[in-house]
Write an enzyme that holds these catalytic residues in place. Structure first.
Site, mmCIF file in Angstrom:
data_model
loop_
_atom_site.group_PDB
_atom_site.id
_atom_site.type_symbol
_atom_site.label_atom_id
_atom_site.label_comp_id
_atom_site.label_asym_id
_atom_site.label_seq_id
_atom_site.Cartn_x
_atom_site.Cartn_y
_atom_site.Cartn_z
ATOM 1 N N SER A 68 0.870 -1.191 0.000
ATOM 2 C CA SER A 68 0.000 0.000 0.000
ATOM 3 C C SER A 68 0.900 1.231 0.000
ATOM 4 C CB SER A 68 -0.843 -0.002 1.282
ATOM 5 O OG SER A 68 -1.516 1.234 1.462
ATOM 6 N N TYR A 119 -2.366 -0.944 10.406
ATOM 7 C CA TYR A 119 -2.269 -1.120 8.947
ATOM 8 C C TYR A 119 -0.933 -0.562 8.436
ATOM 9 C CZ TYR A 119 -4.015 -1.077 4.073
ATOM 10 O OH TYR A 119 -4.207 -1.284 2.733
#
Ligand code: NAD
Length: 261
Positions: free
Chosen positions: A143, A156
């Site tokens: 990401s 995350y």
């Protein structure tokens, strides 16, 4: 371009980016094992579609990747049904947003387990077969949050930064083996994972859904458009070609200039 006969395992491929990646690899002639949660009938239809349209074998594993045993069972199912793994796409992932002081410890544990530890365990169990055959591709769907941070995403961001570290170590260890390992770093892609964040923003600010989506993009992604899951799938396919044989250990942003700022 064809990857005919290669055996591909895509984690978290019943939805979103993973589904697009599994579809693209099947279109290139790979036999594919899909994985993830979903309604049994919908998964069966998806498998039949992928298989009949592309004349490839499609298998499904319901393994839950939040445990070491779950990842081990996925890898042994892949060995038994696919006959090995030439292409491993570590894609399964979850999200939870909250300030650190309120972040539920069990959400932290789940995100680290699924988004980071499962990647380690899958790689750990896949590399010896790839080394033996002298060819392999490991693609980790990380990401932009592997490269930069945003508030309220402690688990995350920590997990995705970890995935980039693991990608580099794997690439170094396998550098002369014919096996490459790379990470793709998407910015906003409109999938169910992001839809939930758009819905939360719309609710919090009393905005229509599409207005909340525009705001979400405006905050981070200068191109002001969502990346399509098929864009991530096309890059994954490229990383499996011979043209990408000397690309390894990289983190490739697909983020509309998010991380250029
Ligand atoms: P999604 O929610 O559409 O799909 C997630 C998939 O993972 C589903 O198939 C789900 O069933 C599976 N999954 C979840 N928990 C699992 C578990 N315990 N075991 C096995 N499978 C499990 O999400 P997405 O947006 O397609 O995300 C895919 C990956 O892309 C994730 O790693 C995510 O972090 C990453 N990513 C997404 C975006 C985005 O904007 N959508 C941006 C950057 C990175």
């Amino acid at each position: 371009m064809s990857l005919h006969g290669k055996k591909a395992l895509v984690t978290g491929s019943t939805s979103g980016i993973g589904l697009s990646v599994a579809t693209a690899l099947a279109e290139q002639g790979c036999d594919v094992m899909i994985n993830g949660f979903g309604e049994a009938g919908a998964i069966k239809t998806l498998m039949q579609d992928l298989s009949s349209k592309n004349r490839v074998k499609v298998h499904y594993s319901p393994a839950d990747l939040s445990t070491v045993a779950g990842v081990a069972s996925l890898m042994s199912e892949a060995q038994a049904k696919l006959g090995g793994v030439d292409i491993l796409v570590n894609n399964a992932g979850i999200q939870h947003t909250s300030p650190i002081e309120d972040f539920p410890p069990e959400r932290w544990d789940a995100i680290i387990a699924i988004n980071l530890s499962a990647v380690f365990h899958a790689v750990r169990l896949a590399v010896s077969g790839m080394k033996q055959s002298g060819w392999g591709r490991i693609i980790n769907i990380a990401s932009t949050h592997g490269l930069v941070a945003s508030p309220f995403k402690s688990a995350y961001v920590a997990a995705k930064h970890g995935v980039l570290g693991l990608t580099k170590v794997t690439a170094l260890e396998l550098a002369t083996s014919g096996v490459t390992c790379n990470a793709i770093c998407p910015g906003w892609v409109r999938t169910p994972l992001v839809e939930r964040q758009i819905e939360a923003r719309a609710k919090e600010r009393g905005l229509p859904l599409e207005q909340a989506a525009v705001e979400l993009l405006a905050e981070k992604q200068p191109s002001q458009r969502f990346t399509q899951p098929s864009d991530i799938a096309a890059l994954t396919v490229f990383l499996c070609t011979e043209a990408a044989a000397n690309m390894t250990g990289t983190a490739l942003p697909v983020d509309g200039a998010w991380t250029a700022q």
